[in-house]
Design an enzyme around this catalytic site. Structure first.
Site, PDB file in Angstrom:
ATOM      1  N   ALA A  60     -23.743  53.678 -37.288  1.00  0.00           N
ATOM      2  CA  ALA A  60     -22.981  53.328 -36.080  1.00  0.00           C
ATOM      3  C   ALA A  60     -21.696  52.634 -36.514  1.00  0.00           C
ATOM      4  O   ALA A  60     -21.529  52.297 -37.696  1.00  0.00           O
ATOM      5  CB  ALA A  60     -23.793  52.392 -35.197  1.00  0.00           C
ATOM      6  N   LYS A  61     -20.799  52.428 -35.605  1.00  0.00           N
ATOM      7  CA  LYS A  61     -19.622  51.610 -35.872  1.00  0.00           C
ATOM      8  C   LYS A  61     -19.065  51.154 -34.541  1.00  0.00           C
ATOM      9  O   LYS A  61     -19.214  51.831 -33.524  1.00  0.00           O
ATOM     10  CB  LYS A  61     -18.557  52.419 -36.616  1.00  0.00           C
ATOM     11  N   GLY A  62     -18.408  49.989 -34.574  1.00  0.00           N
ATOM     12  CA  GLY A  62     -17.760  49.493 -33.367  1.00  0.00           C
ATOM     13  C   GLY A  62     -16.315  49.160 -33.670  1.00  0.00           C
ATOM     14  O   GLY A  62     -15.951  48.936 -34.830  1.00  0.00           O
TER      15      GLY A  62
END
Ligand code: NAD
Length: 435
Positions: free
Chosen positions: A124-126
């Protein structure tokens, strides 16, 4: 130019430029690396599409009340690329040019990194399109808490676990943990990694990425027949990853002769004093103006005459336009996505060994995994235990990738990506397609 309109304009302009001139973007780079691995593995189009597309993504508008009483709006994202092997895991980036495609690419790389290092996570990444340097600590706290509230429905210690990346740090993680815990009604240390040690963070997490980069760099130098204590290095980026990588390399006897940050670069052929340089950066905010070095053009750092180059800043810095001029024998990617596929090809033809990001900078996610395990068990390991387990995992992944690449005459990147994709695909196939 960091509010929502500016972010939209700059991202749209970048997208348009990329599609007009077929310029590589992090997402086109990530997809082209995946396509190469899929072709090698002989997977079908359906599986390829699934692995090229994030499973879930959330775009949020994040309003911030400034200290002055005015308000601003920032765009934020959380992308969960894959969770076939476990909860999604990945950093949170605060930078003015963050956009959805960049976050998608970074999330995909996280999936491969976790699979390659065999930690039980997906990727994931934000991101939040904000320049943290323009804001007070109180403003950063408010915007972090609001961003956390906006993405709350999709994160959790068994769902998606954020960590620091560019522009965020352990304080940011503490605010996320508190916001999440207040909403749940009980303390949830496992919601983030990279927390302060006093809140359940792991010993060794803050320097884990840099330690991992150093283990791999020393192994790679020896692999090409260079003795680290007689080698030189240049490091691009002097933040969480670059500064400690320069320090550990220098402690291992490597002469670090050039270092840069977003403001400029410095060099010293006799070797930079990294402790003194770090003190200068703490005092001034930049490597520029350090008395123990000569000024150097930031772009020239990448083609500086050294044995080892460690890009530890942003994506796409080694490209078609400068790869032919790189003088290093070994490139170890501290940053995510610093090398475009065109630069990869050029450097491979020139015999430069490029150790890919998903292997080289995996130390952070390994110790994040250790932190999550410790938080879930409420039992803490000593620093030397963390460090020896980190070293063992890094070096065993290095051997595994090297063996796979040599057996099949592949670049380390293609080998690492194929190994990772194979593991994700296997988990996906075993679980089956629902319904
Ligand atoms: P950071 O914000 O702490 O530091 C970034 C550094 O890069 C700063 O010194 C900044 O001035 C410099 N920089 C930015 N643009 C530059 C440019 N164009 N030229 C030269 N220097 C530039 O961020 P970080 O956490 O050190 O992350 C750096 C890279 O490492 C990113 O690609 C990140 O995704 C990757 N990474 C970080 C971690 C981690 O644990 N922090 C783990 C794995 C990978």
């Amino acid at each position: 130019m960091t509010d929502v309109l500016a972010a939209t304009v700059s991202s749209t302009a970048a997208d348009a430029a990329a599609s007009d001139a077929h310029i590589a973007t992090p997402l086109t780079d990530a997809r082209s690396q995946l396509a190469e691995a899929i072709a090698l593995l002989g997977y079908d189009n359906g599986l390829h599409q699934m692995l090229a597309t994030p499973r879930r993504e959330l775009s949020v508008a994040v309003p911030l009340r400034l200290d002055s009483g005015e308000s601003r709006l920032y765009l934020g994202y959380r992308v969960q690329h894959n969770f076939s092997r476990g909860p999604a895991k990945g950093g949170l980036r605060y930078a003015p040019n963050v956009n959805l495609d960049e976050v998608r690419a970074l999330a995909m790389w996280m999936t491969w990194k976790c699979a390659l290092l065999d930690v039980p996570y997906g990727g994931a990444k934000g991101g939040l399109a904000i320049d943290p340097r323009e804001h007070s600590t109180a403003e950063l706290e408010r915007v972090t808490r609001r961003y956390t509230s906006e993405i709350l429905p999709i994160i959790g210690p068994e769902r998606d676990i954020p960590a620091p990346d560019i522009g965020t740090d352990e304080q940011t993680m503490a605010w996320i943990m508190d916001t999440y815990s207040v909403n749940m009604g009980y303390t949830v240390p496992g919601i983030v990694t990279g927390k302060p040690i006093s809140l359940g963070g792991s010993q060794g997490r803050a320097s884990a990425t840099s330690r991992g980069v150093t283990h791999i760099a020393l192994a790679a130098l020896r692999h090409v027949g260079l003795e680290p204590s007689r080698s030189t290095a240049a490091v691009q980026g002097f933040g969480k990853v670059g500064a400690d990588a320069a320090r550990f390399l220098s402690e291992a006897g490597v002469r670090v002769t050039a270092v840069s940050d977003q403001y400029g670069a410095i060099s010293n052929d006799a070797g930079l004093d990294i402790e003194a340089l770090s003190a200068h950066v703490r005092a001034t905010g930049s490597v520029v103006g350090f008395a123990g070095g000569e000024p150097l053009d930031g772009a020239a750092l990448l083609t500086h005459d050294v044995d080892l180059l460690v890009p530890a800043a942003v994506e796409g810095v080694l490209h078609e336009g400068n790869a032919a001029d790189v003088q290093a024998t070994v490139v170890v990617e501290g940053a995510n996505g610093p090398t475009t596929p065109a630069a990869d090809r050029i450097m491979r033809e020139r015999g430069i060994l490029v150790v890919p990001d998903i292997l080289a900078n995996a130390g952070g996610v390994i110790v994040s995994y250790f932190e999550w395990v410790q938080a879930n068990q409420a039992y803490w390991w000593r620093a030397d235990e963390v460090e020896s387990r980190l070293e063992e995992r890094m070096l065993s992944a290095w051997q595994c990738v090297l063996g796979y690449a040599e057996q099949r005459d592949l670049s380390l990147r293609t080998a690492a990506t194929a190994l990772a994709v194979e593991r994700v695909a296997e988990a996906h196939k075993l679980r089956g397609l629902y319904p």
